[in-house]
Structures are given as C-alpha cells and as structure tokens.
Design a protein around this motif. Structure first.
Motif, PDB file in Angstrom:
ATOM      1  N   MET A   1       0.834  -1.159   0.000  1.00 21.52           N
ATOM      2  CA  MET A   1       0.000   0.000   0.000  1.00 21.52           C
ATOM      3  C   MET A   1       0.894   1.242   0.000  1.00 21.52           C
ATOM      4  SD  MET A   1      -2.596   1.352   2.980  1.00 21.52           S
ATOM      5  CE  MET A   1      -3.629  -0.068   2.905  1.00 21.52           C
ATOM      6  N   ILE A   2       0.505   2.232  -0.768  1.00 23.36           N
ATOM      7  CA  ILE A   2       1.160   3.536  -0.749  1.00 23.36           C
ATOM      8  C   ILE A   2       0.168   4.513  -0.142  1.00 23.36           C
ATOM      9  CG2 ILE A   2       2.136   5.399  -2.126  1.00 23.36           C
ATOM     10  CD1 ILE A   2       3.074   3.269  -4.100  1.00 23.36           C
ATOM     11  N   VAL A   3       0.587   5.203   0.909  1.00 25.21           N
ATOM     12  CA  VAL A   3      -0.288   6.116   1.636  1.00 25.21           C
ATOM     13  C   VAL A   3      -0.053   7.535   1.145  1.00 25.21           C
ATOM     14  CG1 VAL A   3      -0.900   7.011   3.915  1.00 25.21           C
ATOM     15  CG2 VAL A   3      -0.233   4.609   3.659  1.00 25.21           C
ATOM     16  N   ASP A   4      -1.116   8.190   0.695  1.00 22.71           N
ATOM     17  CA  ASP A   4      -1.096   9.586   0.282  1.00 22.71           C
ATOM     18  C   ASP A   4      -1.718  10.375   1.429  1.00 22.71           C
ATOM     19  OD1 ASP A   4      -0.943  11.885  -1.308  1.00 22.71           O
ATOM     20  OD2 ASP A   4      -2.923  11.528  -2.164  1.00 22.71           O
ATOM     21  N   THR A   5      -0.943  11.270   2.046  1.00 21.88           N
ATOM     22  CA  THR A   5      -1.427  11.893   3.267  1.00 21.88           C
ATOM     23  C   THR A   5      -1.096  13.375   3.367  1.00 21.88           C
ATOM     24  OG1 THR A   5      -1.280  11.873   5.681  1.00 21.88           O
ATOM     25  CG2 THR A   5       0.652  11.126   4.488  1.00 21.88           C
ATOM     26  N   ASP A   6      -2.048  14.129   3.874  1.00 23.41           N
ATOM     27  CA  ASP A   6      -1.807  15.531   4.232  1.00 23.41           C
ATOM     28  C   ASP A   6      -1.430  15.548   5.722  1.00 23.41           C
ATOM     29  OD1 ASP A   6      -4.304  14.798   5.175  1.00 23.41           O
ATOM     30  OD2 ASP A   6      -5.256  16.701   4.703  1.00 23.41           O
ATOM     31  N   ALA A   7      -0.299  14.983   6.019  1.00 22.41           N
ATOM     32  CA  ALA A   7       0.120  14.645   7.380  1.00 22.41           C
ATOM     33  C   ALA A   7       0.143  15.816   8.355  1.00 22.41           C
ATOM     34  CB  ALA A   7       1.504  13.995   7.342  1.00 22.41           C
ATOM     35  N   LYS A   8       0.322  17.012   7.887  1.00 16.03           N
ATOM     36  CA  LYS A   8       0.426  18.169   8.788  1.00 16.03           C
ATOM     37  C   LYS A   8      -0.938  18.782   9.099  1.00 16.03           C
ATOM     38  CE  LYS A   8       2.941  21.232  10.957  1.00 16.03           C
ATOM     39  NZ  LYS A   8       3.704  20.950  12.117  1.00 16.03           N
TER      40      LYS A   8
ATOM     41  N   ASP B   1      -5.114  13.449  13.795  1.00 19.59           N
ATOM     42  CA  ASP B   1      -5.470  12.067  13.490  1.00 19.59           C
ATOM     43  C   ASP B   1      -4.688  11.531  12.288  1.00 19.59           C
ATOM     44  OD1 ASP B   1      -6.861  13.646  11.633  1.00 19.59           O
ATOM     45  OD2 ASP B   1      -8.535  12.238  11.518  1.00 19.59           O
ATOM     46  N   ASP B   2      -4.138  12.418  11.454  1.00 18.15           N
ATOM     47  CA  ASP B   2      -3.333  11.969  10.315  1.00 18.15           C
ATOM     48  C   ASP B   2      -2.060  11.280  10.805  1.00 18.15           C
ATOM     49  OD1 ASP B   2      -5.163  13.056   8.483  1.00 18.15           O
ATOM     50  OD2 ASP B   2      -4.170  15.005   8.554  1.00 18.15           O
ATOM     51  N   GLN B   3      -1.399  11.871  11.798  1.00 19.93           N
ATOM     52  CA  GLN B   3      -0.193  11.259  12.346  1.00 19.93           C
ATOM     53  C   GLN B   3      -0.512   9.916  12.991  1.00 19.93           C
ATOM     54  OE1 GLN B   3      -1.167  14.377  12.852  1.00 19.93           O
ATOM     55  NE2 GLN B   3       0.533  15.778  12.562  1.00 19.93           N
ATOM     56  N   PHE B   4      -1.622   9.845  13.715  1.00 22.65           N
ATOM     57  CA  PHE B   4      -2.026   8.588  14.334  1.00 22.65           C
ATOM     58  C   PHE B   4      -2.253   7.516  13.269  1.00 22.65           C
ATOM     59  CE2 PHE B   4      -5.354   5.617  15.551  1.00 22.65           C
ATOM     60  CZ  PHE B   4      -4.800   5.069  16.702  1.00 22.65           C
ATOM     61  N   ALA B   5      -2.939   7.877  12.191  1.00 24.04           N
ATOM     62  CA  ALA B   5      -3.226   6.911  11.135  1.00 24.04           C
ATOM     63  C   ALA B   5      -1.948   6.419  10.456  1.00 24.04           C
ATOM     64  CB  ALA B   5      -4.162   7.538  10.096  1.00 24.04           C
TER      65      ALA B   5
END
Length: 123
Positions: A1-8, A12-16
């Motif tokens: 899986m490749i995760v596309d994330t708006d991490a900042k 909850d993005d960091q947790f995920a």
C-alpha cells in the motif's frame, strides 16, 4: 500500500500513519505527502513532507540505505546511476529490463549541484 497523506493537517493523520506503519496486516511501501486544506501551496506540501519525516525519525524508520537492496528484496531489478550523468541515465533508461521483473532506477543527485551557493543545501 502507498499512503497519500496531508500529514500536517490534523492530529489524526499522524495517528493513522503510525498505525499503518506498525500494523502487521498492512504492507506499506511508501508515504506520499499531499497538500492540505484549501491552501494548495508549496509550503503545505513541504509541511506534510516534514511531518512524515518526523514520524519516520521518531519510529526509527528513516534509514533508507541501502536503498537498492530494499528494492531487490521486493523482487525488483535495482539500477543505481549518477543522476547528474546524462549518458548514464540514458543508458539505464534504454537498457531492457530483466525478464518478468520491474526496474527501479535510483538516480543519485546532489541538490543544487553546480551552483555554489545552493549546492547540497536543504533550505
């Protein structure tokens, strides 16, 4: 899986991301930073990338070397070249792949190479 994330963007993005990386049932092959909110700026993308880098450092998952060996472990043909050598790049791109194996081309570069005040500077 490749995760596309708006991490900042939100906590909850960091947790995920951490949950996905530590989950034994997910095979995470990559993390891609994304823009967040209505601000599609270079800064929002860089902030997401910095957040991903921070999480990887905290989890001690930030050591990518030897990168070619990691691709080979996934069954890929890994080719490393000097990314500043146009002839080496051309040769690597035009040489046929080994039968039934995808190819990963790792072009080693130095950011800002050839411009003295920019060479190998992260800012």
């Amino acid at each position: 899986m490749i995760v596309d994330t708006d991490a900042k963007n939100e906590a909850d993005d960091q947790f995920a991301i951490v949950h996905a990386l530590l989950s034994p049932s997910l095979d995470i092959r990559g993390l891609v930073p994304a823009h967040f909110g209505n601000r599609r700026t270079r800064q929002s993308l860089e902030e997401s990338r910095a957040e991903i880098d921070l999480l990887l450092r905290l989890l001690k998952l930030d050591d990518l070397e030897p990168l070619a060996d990691k691709w080979r472990a996934f069954g890929w043909e890994a080719v490393e070249v000097d990314g500043h050598d146009h002839l080496a790049l051309l040769e690597a791109l035009t040489t046929p792949c080994e039968a039934s194996r995808p190819r990963c081309l790792i072009a080693r570069t130095v950011k800002g190479r050839g411009v003295s005040f920019m060479e190998d500077r992260a800012e």
